[in-house]
Write an enzyme that holds these catalytic residues in place. Structure first.
Site, PDB file in Angstrom:
ATOM      1  N   HIS A  52     -57.323  18.111 -19.328  1.00  0.00           N
ATOM      2  CA  HIS A  52     -56.703  16.790 -19.205  1.00  0.00           C
ATOM      3  C   HIS A  52     -56.907  16.209 -17.805  1.00  0.00           C
ATOM      4  O   HIS A  52     -56.878  16.946 -16.808  1.00  0.00           O
ATOM      5  CB  HIS A  52     -55.210  16.890 -19.496  1.00  0.00           C
ATOM      6  CG  HIS A  52     -54.898  17.499 -20.826  1.00  0.00           C
ATOM      7  ND1 HIS A  52     -54.652  18.851 -20.996  1.00  0.00           N
ATOM      8  CD2 HIS A  52     -54.818  16.932 -22.063  1.00  0.00           C
ATOM      9  CE1 HIS A  52     -54.421  19.095 -22.274  1.00  0.00           C
ATOM     10  NE2 HIS A  52     -54.518  17.957 -22.956  1.00  0.00           N
ATOM     11  N   HIS A  99     -50.308  16.438 -13.589  1.00  0.00           N
ATOM     12  CA  HIS A  99     -49.934  15.122 -14.136  1.00  0.00           C
ATOM     13  C   HIS A  99     -48.813  14.458 -13.344  1.00  0.00           C
ATOM     14  O   HIS A  99     -48.522  13.285 -13.559  1.00  0.00           O
ATOM     15  CB  HIS A  99     -49.506  15.243 -15.604  1.00  0.00           C
ATOM     16  CG  HIS A  99     -50.597  15.672 -16.527  1.00  0.00           C
ATOM     17  ND1 HIS A  99     -51.762  14.953 -16.683  1.00  0.00           N
ATOM     18  CD2 HIS A  99     -50.720  16.761 -17.344  1.00  0.00           C
ATOM     19  CE1 HIS A  99     -52.551  15.576 -17.556  1.00  0.00           C
ATOM     20  NE2 HIS A  99     -51.950  16.676 -17.966  1.00  0.00           N
ATOM     21  N   ASP A 112     -58.988  21.411 -15.475  1.00  0.00           N
ATOM     22  CA  ASP A 112     -58.151  21.356 -16.680  1.00  0.00           C
ATOM     23  C   ASP A 112     -58.768  20.364 -17.668  1.00  0.00           C
ATOM     24  O   ASP A 112     -59.426  19.404 -17.262  1.00  0.00           O
ATOM     25  CB  ASP A 112     -56.737  20.904 -16.284  1.00  0.00           C
ATOM     26  CG  ASP A 112     -55.745  20.966 -17.434  1.00  0.00           C
ATOM     27  OD1 ASP A 112     -54.964  21.940 -17.469  1.00  0.00           O
ATOM     28  OD2 ASP A 112     -55.737  20.052 -18.284  1.00  0.00           O
TER      29      ASP A 112
HETATM   30  C1  OKP Z   1     -50.768  19.331 -19.690  1.00  0.00           C
HETATM   31  B1  OKP Z   1     -51.900  20.014 -18.893  1.00  0.00           B
HETATM   32  C2  OKP Z   1     -49.244  17.155 -27.527  1.00  0.00           C
HETATM   33  C3  OKP Z   1     -50.217  16.101 -27.033  1.00  0.00           C
HETATM   34  C4  OKP Z   1     -50.445  16.229 -25.566  1.00  0.00           C
HETATM   35  C5  OKP Z   1     -49.270  16.497 -23.433  1.00  0.00           C
HETATM   36  C6  OKP Z   1     -50.389  17.333 -22.913  1.00  0.00           C
HETATM   37  C7  OKP Z   1     -50.145  17.756 -21.509  1.00  0.00           C
HETATM   38  C8  OKP Z   1     -51.182  18.694 -20.972  1.00  0.00           C
HETATM   39  N1  OKP Z   1     -47.954  16.619 -27.704  1.00  0.00           N
HETATM   40  N2  OKP Z   1     -49.216  16.338 -24.844  1.00  0.00           N
HETATM   41  O1  OKP Z   1     -52.892  19.114 -18.432  1.00  0.00           O
HETATM   42  O2  OKP Z   1     -52.545  21.104 -19.580  1.00  0.00           O
HETATM   43 ZN    ZN Z   2     -54.413  20.372 -19.646  1.00  0.00          ZN
END
Ligand code: OKP
Ligand code: ZN
Length: 350
Positions: free
Chosen positions: A203, A165, A201
């Site tokens: 996300h 990210h 991943d």
């Molecule tokens: C990081 B990686 C919870 C909702 C999501 C951020 C997620 C980050 C994911 N507070 N918050 O891509 O695994």
């Molecule tokens: Zn993730």
């Protein structure tokens, strides 16, 4: 699978993140990496520490100098403000305001302003040891990269904090420096002409996409929860295909919530075809295993044994492969990781 790991990741130890409208214990915690290394040790795989004298120039090519010096000094500045305001508690640094449409993009002098300027969410606290942990992760990925450079067929960089990210000048989503992007840059620096990064991943890897969006020497492909429904919400649509010479070298597969292995596999095979056509010299995998059905913050439905098949499909690319740890937020995170890596290793040997 040859693994690079250091305990220094523990120095990044955020207390709470903003989740569902209130502060909750951080999902991205030292325990995650400890669970993973425990599984790896049980399998008897070779584990090395990152090299001390690793060349960090790729870090400075991927991230802006101003951003890196912010990361290096932010906690000090934060502490001074806490002392001035007579707050005795040890509190992590965390942004609470951001610049949206209609506001300026100027780095403020004020620490709260700076935190917002260099970030995009309130899930990514900065602690006293965060900078040291970031550098340890970069050394980890660059050591694993070096081994591949010198002929090792595959290696696993057990990085924490994660990276995908993080963009050239912003943090968020538990990420500060983009470990996978830094490794890709290091491959190019040492002579590679084309590198592919595949992000599995849950996300979208918005940071990696931003970093390479205008370039054709790195192909970026991401499979992830549809941004209309899933974090990080503001990037990862199918029509984001790259710009300028980078046009066609960014590929997104936004997938519906509850995507299972059969659906996922179809997109993965498509992605692998694109990589084959690109003919990269090396493959970097942003290895998040938060696609697991029981992940605490994600919404795909991949079963534990299906991670083996993911690994074996990746092996069939027949490319030197660097695995870089990203997400995965559950007790069996180590099993999912070693399932992917075992699937990969076994397919290599048959
Ligand atoms: C990081 B990686 C919870 C909702 C999501 C951020 C997620 C980050 C994911 N507070 N918050 O891509 O695994
Ligand atoms: Zn993730």
């Amino acid at each position: 699978m040859f693994t690079i790991y250091t305990e220094d990741h523990r120095l990044h130890n955020g207390k709470e993140e903003f989740h569902r409208g209130k502060m909750e214990e951080c999902f991205e915690c030292p325990r995650r990496a400890e669970l993973i290394i425990q599984n790896i040790r049980e399998l008897g795989w070779k584990v090395d520490e990152p090299k001390r004298q690793v060349d960090l120039s790729a870090l400075y090519r991927i991230h802006q100098p101003r951003y890196l010096s912010f990361l290096q000094t932010v906690y000090e500045q934060w502490q001074r403000v806490l002392i001035r305001e007579e707050i005795e508690e040890k509190i992590d640094a965390m942004p609470h305001v951001w610049s949206c449409r209609g506001l300026r993009q100027i780095e403020p002098k004020n620490i709260y302003g700076k935190l917002g300027y260099y970030s995009f969410d309130a899930a990514t606290p900065i602690t006293a040891g965060t900078w040291q942990a970031i550098i340890a992760a970069v050394r980890t990925v660059l050591t694993a990269q070096q081994f591949i450079q010198s002929g090792t067929i595959a290696s696993f960089a057990l990085t924490r904090p994660p990276g995908h990210h993080a963009g050239s000048d912003f943090f968020g989503g538990y990420c500060f420096c983009n470990n996978a992007a830094i490794a890709a840059e290091a491959f190019l620096q040492s002579g590679a002409k084309r590198v592919a990064i595949l992000d599995v991943d849950y996300h979208h890897g918005n940071g990696t996409q931003q970093i390479f969006y205008h370039r054709n020497d790195v192909l970026f492909i991401s499979l992830h929860g549809d941004p209309a429904e899933a974090y990080p919400y503001f990037l990862g649509y199918r029509d984001e295909t790259g710009e300028g010479v980078g046009k066609g070298f960014n590929v997104n597969y936004p997938l519906p919530l509850n995507t299972d292995w059969e659906q996922y596999r179809t997109s993965l095979l498509d992605a692998l075809n694109i990589i084959e056509t690109y003919r990269p010299e090396v493959l970097v995998i942003s290895l998040g295993v938060d696609t697991y059905e029981d992940d605490d913050i994600s919404d795909f439905c991949i079963a534990m044994h299906e991670f083996n098949e993911m690994g074996s499909l990746l092996a069939q690319m027949n490319l030197p492969t660097l695995f870089v740890m990203e997400g995965g937020y559950y007790e069996e995170v180590g099993t999912a990781v070693t399932n992917v890596l075992t699937g990969f290793d076994q397919a290599k040997h048959t």
